[in-house]
Design a protein around this motif. Structure first.
Motif, PDB file in Angstrom:
ATOM      1  N   GLY A 139      14.143  27.968  53.614  1.00  0.00           N
ATOM      2  CA  GLY A 139      15.579  27.834  53.401  1.00  0.00           C
ATOM      3  C   GLY A 139      16.069  26.440  53.060  1.00  0.00           C
ATOM      4  O   GLY A 139      17.246  26.262  52.748  1.00  0.00           O
ATOM      5  N   TYR A 141      15.561  24.494  50.439  1.00  0.00           N
ATOM      6  CA  TYR A 141      16.050  24.363  49.068  1.00  0.00           C
ATOM      7  C   TYR A 141      17.193  25.325  48.767  1.00  0.00           C
ATOM      8  O   TYR A 141      17.995  25.062  47.869  1.00  0.00           O
ATOM      9  CB  TYR A 141      14.896  24.459  48.065  1.00  0.00           C
ATOM     10  CG  TYR A 141      14.180  23.131  47.986  1.00  0.00           C
ATOM     11  CD1 TYR A 141      14.608  22.149  47.101  1.00  0.00           C
ATOM     12  CD2 TYR A 141      13.136  22.827  48.845  1.00  0.00           C
ATOM     13  CE1 TYR A 141      13.990  20.909  47.057  1.00  0.00           C
ATOM     14  CE2 TYR A 141      12.514  21.590  48.805  1.00  0.00           C
ATOM     15  CZ  TYR A 141      12.947  20.627  47.901  1.00  0.00           C
ATOM     16  OH  TYR A 141      12.342  19.396  47.864  1.00  0.00           O
ATOM     17  N   ASP A 142      17.317  26.410  49.520  1.00  0.00           N
ATOM     18  CA  ASP A 142      18.513  27.250  49.398  1.00  0.00           C
ATOM     19  C   ASP A 142      19.734  26.411  49.765  1.00  0.00           C
ATOM     20  O   ASP A 142      20.782  26.497  49.118  1.00  0.00           O
ATOM     21  CB  ASP A 142      18.432  28.475  50.311  1.00  0.00           C
ATOM     22  CG  ASP A 142      17.411  29.498  49.831  1.00  0.00           C
ATOM     23  OD1 ASP A 142      17.114  29.538  48.616  1.00  0.00           O
ATOM     24  OD2 ASP A 142      16.908  30.255  50.676  1.00  0.00           O
ATOM     25  N   ARG A 143      19.602  25.588  50.790  1.00  0.00           N
ATOM     26  CA  ARG A 143      20.714  24.708  51.191  1.00  0.00           C
ATOM     27  C   ARG A 143      21.015  23.680  50.106  1.00  0.00           C
ATOM     28  O   ARG A 143      22.170  23.368  49.831  1.00  0.00           O
ATOM     29  CB  ARG A 143      20.387  23.988  52.494  1.00  0.00           C
ATOM     30  CG  ARG A 143      20.331  24.918  53.676  1.00  0.00           C
ATOM     31  CD  ARG A 143      20.046  24.138  54.929  1.00  0.00           C
ATOM     32  NE  ARG A 143      19.755  25.029  56.038  1.00  0.00           N
ATOM     33  CZ  ARG A 143      19.703  24.634  57.288  1.00  0.00           C
ATOM     34  NH1 ARG A 143      19.912  23.367  57.599  1.00  0.00           N
ATOM     35  NH2 ARG A 143      19.431  25.491  58.240  1.00  0.00           N
ATOM     36  N   GLN A 146      22.882  25.446  47.349  1.00  0.00           N
ATOM     37  CA  GLN A 146      24.264  25.701  47.772  1.00  0.00           C
ATOM     38  C   GLN A 146      25.086  24.414  47.727  1.00  0.00           C
ATOM     39  O   GLN A 146      26.254  24.424  47.320  1.00  0.00           O
ATOM     40  CB  GLN A 146      24.284  26.310  49.171  1.00  0.00           C
ATOM     41  CG  GLN A 146      23.753  27.720  49.221  1.00  0.00           C
ATOM     42  CD  GLN A 146      23.465  28.193  50.651  1.00  0.00           C
ATOM     43  OE1 GLN A 146      23.622  27.458  51.618  1.00  0.00           O
ATOM     44  NE2 GLN A 146      23.012  29.435  50.768  1.00  0.00           N
ATOM     45  N   HIS A 175      22.024  35.127  46.882  1.00  0.00           N
ATOM     46  CA  HIS A 175      22.125  33.666  46.982  1.00  0.00           C
ATOM     47  C   HIS A 175      21.078  32.940  46.136  1.00  0.00           C
ATOM     48  O   HIS A 175      21.127  31.723  46.021  1.00  0.00           O
ATOM     49  CB  HIS A 175      22.010  33.227  48.445  1.00  0.00           C
ATOM     50  CG  HIS A 175      20.649  33.458  49.032  1.00  0.00           C
ATOM     51  ND1 HIS A 175      20.335  34.625  49.670  1.00  0.00           N
ATOM     52  CD2 HIS A 175      19.526  32.694  49.047  1.00  0.00           C
ATOM     53  CE1 HIS A 175      19.068  34.575  50.076  1.00  0.00           C
ATOM     54  NE2 HIS A 175      18.562  33.416  49.706  1.00  0.00           N
ATOM     55  N   ASP A 176      20.136  33.656  45.527  1.00  0.00           N
ATOM     56  CA  ASP A 176      19.084  33.014  44.741  1.00  0.00           C
ATOM     57  C   ASP A 176      19.629  32.522  43.404  1.00  0.00           C
ATOM     58  O   ASP A 176      20.480  33.163  42.787  1.00  0.00           O
ATOM     59  CB  ASP A 176      17.927  33.987  44.511  1.00  0.00           C
ATOM     60  CG  ASP A 176      17.161  34.289  45.789  1.00  0.00           C
ATOM     61  OD1 ASP A 176      17.130  33.413  46.680  1.00  0.00           O
ATOM     62  OD2 ASP A 176      16.595  35.389  45.900  1.00  0.00           O
ATOM     63  N   HIS A 177      19.113  31.369  42.974  1.00  0.00           N
ATOM     64  CA  HIS A 177      19.537  30.751  41.717  1.00  0.00           C
ATOM     65  C   HIS A 177      18.358  30.709  40.754  1.00  0.00           C
ATOM     66  O   HIS A 177      17.264  30.314  41.149  1.00  0.00           O
ATOM     67  CB  HIS A 177      19.992  29.301  41.951  1.00  0.00           C
ATOM     68  CG  HIS A 177      21.203  29.174  42.800  1.00  0.00           C
ATOM     69  ND1 HIS A 177      22.460  29.010  42.279  1.00  0.00           N
ATOM     70  CD2 HIS A 177      21.366  29.181  44.149  1.00  0.00           C
ATOM     71  CE1 HIS A 177      23.334  28.924  43.262  1.00  0.00           C
ATOM     72  NE2 HIS A 177      22.696  29.025  44.403  1.00  0.00           N
TER      73      HIS A 177
END
Length: 196
Positions: A139, A141-143, A146, A175-177
């Motif tokens: 998580g 890199y998800d942060r 975001q 939420h994935d980019h």
């Protein structure tokens, strides 16, 4: 086991079978190809990471960017799995941190420092034809993604992988980019839908 977890397990098992020579050769090829990417070649600041273990090698690329005068930011893992950033000052400035990671030993620039990057090199395990990336699942890199979105920042998102890690489909969540480009030892592929 979830579809993402199963795909991660398979990809990590394949990486575990790589020899140090496989990793070295791939890292050299990746460094040369990635350094030539327009998204990196024209950047003033690149947020990257130091590869460890059997990850596709970033060391040659970090040094090539720095030699060209690019400001390279490297992540510092925080206790809550978020990322702070520090400037890369060469291999001798790296320090061994938790989880076997190598981090910059100098001043911390804050989690928002990534918002000033022209390109962000994301670690990953796979990418598909849509540019959807599969990360390690922690998580961090998800942060980062975001944070970039909240700041209205649109750096080029690039992932380095081995050839067999470009797959037919990566399970994606809302939420994935998507990334803009993937570089492997033998090919570079861009994903126009991911362009800002």
């Amino acid at each position: 086991m979830s579809e993402k977890a199963e795909l991660r397990r398979r990809l990590l098992a394949t990486r575990a079978g790589l020899t140090p020579e496989d990793v070295r050769r791939a890292g050299e090829a990746l460094g040369a190809s990635a350094a030539a990417l327009p998204e990196l070649a024209g950047a003033d600041t690149v947020a990257a990471y130091v590869s460890v273990g059997r990850e596709p090698g970033t060391r040659a690329l970090l040094d090539a960017l720095r030699e060209r005068g690019v400001r390279v930011l490297l992540p510092v893992l925080l206790d809550d799995n978020d990322l702070d950033w520090g400037a890369y000052e060469g291999a001798d400035s790296l320090v061994r941190a938790g989880r076997g990671l190598l981090e910059p030993g100098g001043e911390r620039l804050g989690p928002d420092a990534v918002c000033g990057a022209d390109a962000v090199l994301l670690p990953g395990l796979a990418v598909d034809g849509r540019g959807m990336r599969l990360g390690r699942g922690g998580g961090s890199y998800d942060r980062v993604l975001q944070r970039l979105e909240r700041a209205g920042a649109h750096p080029a998102l690039v992932v380095l992988l081995y050839d067999d890690e470009v797959v037919a489909r990566v399970p994606a969540e809302p939420h994935d980019h998507p990334v803009r480009a993937v570089v492997t030892p033998s090919v570079t592929r861009r994903f126009p839908a991911a362009s800002a």
